[in-house]
Design a protein around this motif. Structure first.
Motif, PDB file in Angstrom:
ATOM      1  N   HIS A   1       5.685  -1.531   0.529  1.00 16.11           N
ATOM      2  CA  HIS A   1       6.068  -1.545   1.940  1.00 16.11           C
ATOM      3  C   HIS A   1       7.585  -1.451   2.099  1.00 16.11           C
ATOM      4  CE1 HIS A   1       2.071  -3.876   2.682  1.00 16.11           C
ATOM      5  NE2 HIS A   1       1.868  -2.587   2.482  1.00 16.11           N
ATOM      6  N   GLN A   2       8.319  -1.969   1.102  1.00 19.53           N
ATOM      7  CA  GLN A   2       9.772  -1.925   1.173  1.00 19.53           C
ATOM      8  C   GLN A   2      10.292  -0.493   1.112  1.00 19.53           C
ATOM      9  OE1 GLN A   2      10.687  -5.081   2.445  1.00 19.53           O
ATOM     10  NE2 GLN A   2      12.467  -4.679   1.172  1.00 19.53           N
ATOM     11  N   ALA A   3       9.566   0.405   0.471  1.00 15.96           N
ATOM     12  CA  ALA A   3      10.004   1.792   0.354  1.00 15.96           C
ATOM     13  C   ALA A   3      10.121   2.428   1.740  1.00 15.96           C
ATOM     14  CB  ALA A   3       9.034   2.583  -0.514  1.00 15.96           C
ATOM     15  N   ALA A   4       9.124   2.187   2.591  1.00 14.66           N
ATOM     16  CA  ALA A   4       9.168   2.774   3.939  1.00 14.66           C
ATOM     17  C   ALA A   4      10.277   2.164   4.758  1.00 14.66           C
ATOM     18  CB  ALA A   4       7.820   2.538   4.618  1.00 14.66           C
ATOM     19  N   LEU A   5      10.559   0.857   4.578  1.00 11.57           N
ATOM     20  CA  LEU A   5      11.611   0.198   5.353  1.00 11.57           C
ATOM     21  C   LEU A   5      12.995   0.689   4.928  1.00 11.57           C
ATOM     22  CD1 LEU A   5      10.246  -3.473   5.352  1.00 11.57           C
ATOM     23  CD2 LEU A   5      10.135  -1.804   7.215  1.00 11.57           C
ATOM     24  N   ILE A   6      13.188   0.870   3.614  1.00 12.29           N
ATOM     25  CA  ILE A   6      14.497   1.294   3.115  1.00 12.29           C
ATOM     26  C   ILE A   6      14.776   2.735   3.537  1.00 12.29           C
ATOM     27  CG2 ILE A   6      15.821   1.771   1.018  1.00 12.29           C
ATOM     28  CD1 ILE A   6      14.420  -0.620  -0.269  1.00 12.29           C
TER      29      ILE A   6
END
Length: 371
Positions: A364-369
């Motif tokens: 999920h962090q990939a989409a936020l970054i």
């Protein structure tokens, strides 16, 4: 991009002797230079008003030619670049000691004296020709290898090193990145002890635990070596068995990490891993041995250059991101002791494996970054 290639050399007894001579000269030059630098530092400390200039690599080489080579003619039996590079590395080690600091803010350690049979290596520079299954080195001639070498190369330098009773050669060369077809867009990778890596796709990679598996045999070999008479051939042979076991353990770890990182970089467009504080984790003496057996730094190093090589993107999540404490379904954050291996969310009542939950949070962090 520039990558390194390392392979084992196929040697006869004469070639082994020549390589040992080169390593011995490089070791002698390092120890002589280190002893001279220590004396200069001690003199400057005792006589602050009459300080001597600290020697550079060029100064050390001039002193070596003037004082050491004249008294030790066996220096001329090997390539001149072997002691030259040893003094360059010594000068670089002192530069790191004086200026460089580790991640913890501590100064890099003082250079140490080298001992025969421990980390033997030397560097050669000059005419180096790479053939199909052989390589031509200055002063050493043509040496065969066990595997095929990359073709069309003319490296300027090559490093020859010894592990146990096997000799290896390594050199670097330029290569174009190879963009592979990716199967998964974004993937979170959670490293663990029982399971080496858990992916957000549900795929897991087992941990071979090479050191723990070889611990009993290693203890037996070390005990047998300690009983041999010091200086005897039997003690030398027993110590070689110990060294071979250490090398085998390290090779199993390297092989596992190489296969894992290659699989990740080739088949995933984006990879998200945590910025782990390994030195802090090592302070937990109950888990320190298992954490050291993982090779987390080597995993991060290999994944970094392989993502560049195969056209993937590596994303480093914040060190303080609570990947294990956050529910991957609803985002609820709750306490999660290390002994609990299943994440039971108190808000949405989902039950999921702890490592899989952390991997999905990293995904999920990939989409936020990127956003």
């Amino acid at each position: 991009m520039r990558i390194s290639f390392k392979t084992e050399l196929k040697l006869n007894n004469y070639q082994r002797t020549q390589l040992a001579k080169h390593a011995g000269v490089a070791r002698h030059a390092w120890n002589w230079g280190l002893d001279l630098c220590k004396k200069i530092l001690d003199y400057n400390q005792e006589n602050p008003s009459e300080k001597l200039r600290f020697p550079s690599a060029i100064d050390l080489h001039k002193f070596l030619v003037k004082w050491v080579k004249a008294e030790n003619p066996w220096y001329y039996e090997v390539s001149k670049t072997s002691p030259q590079y040893a003094l360059r590395y010594l000068s670089s080690a002192f530069s790191d000691f004086f200026r460089k600091k580790t991640a913890n803010g501590r100064r890099v350690g003082f250079p140490r004296f080298k001992h025969k049979g421990q980390h033997d290596s030397f560097t050669l520079e000059g005419t180096i020709k790479v053939e199909h299954r052989s390589i031509q080195l200055p002063k050493l001639g043509i040496i065969k290898t066990y595997e095929r070498l990359p073709q069309g190369l003319a490296p300027k330098t090559a490093i020859v090193s010894r592990t146990a009773n096997r000799w290896f050669i390594s050199f670097s060369y330029e290569i174009e990145p190879t963009i592979t077809n990716k199967v998964v867009a974004a993937c979170g990778v959670d490293l663990g002890i029982k399971t080496l890596a858990t992916l957000s796709t549900g795929e897991t990679f087992s941990n071979p635990q090479p050191y723990r598996q070889s611990q009993a045999r290693l203890a037996r070999l070390q005990k047998a070596a300690s009983r041999k008479i010091k200086g005897s051939n039997n003690r030398r042979k027993a110590n070689m068995r110990v060294t071979k076991q250490h090398a085998r353990t390290a090779n199993i770890r390297k092989d596992t990490l190489n296969k894992l990182t290659t699989h990740l970089a080739k088949n995933h467009s984006q990879l998200v891993v945590e910025d782990l504080h390994v030195s802090g984790m090592m302070k937990n003496h109950c888990l320190a041995k298992s954490i050291a057996d993982l090779g987390m730094y080597e995993f991060r190093r290999q994944l970094t250059y392989k993502c560049e090589l195969y056209g993937s993107e590596l994303i480093i999540a914040n060190r303080f991101f609570p990947s294990s404490k956050t529910c991957s379904c609803c985002g609820n954050i709750q306490d999660m002791p290390l002994k609990e291996r299943v994440f039971n969310c108190q808000q949405c009542n989902i039950s999921i494996d702890r490592d899989l939950n952390a991997a999905r949070n990293l995904q999920h962090q990939a989409a936020l970054i990127v956003a």
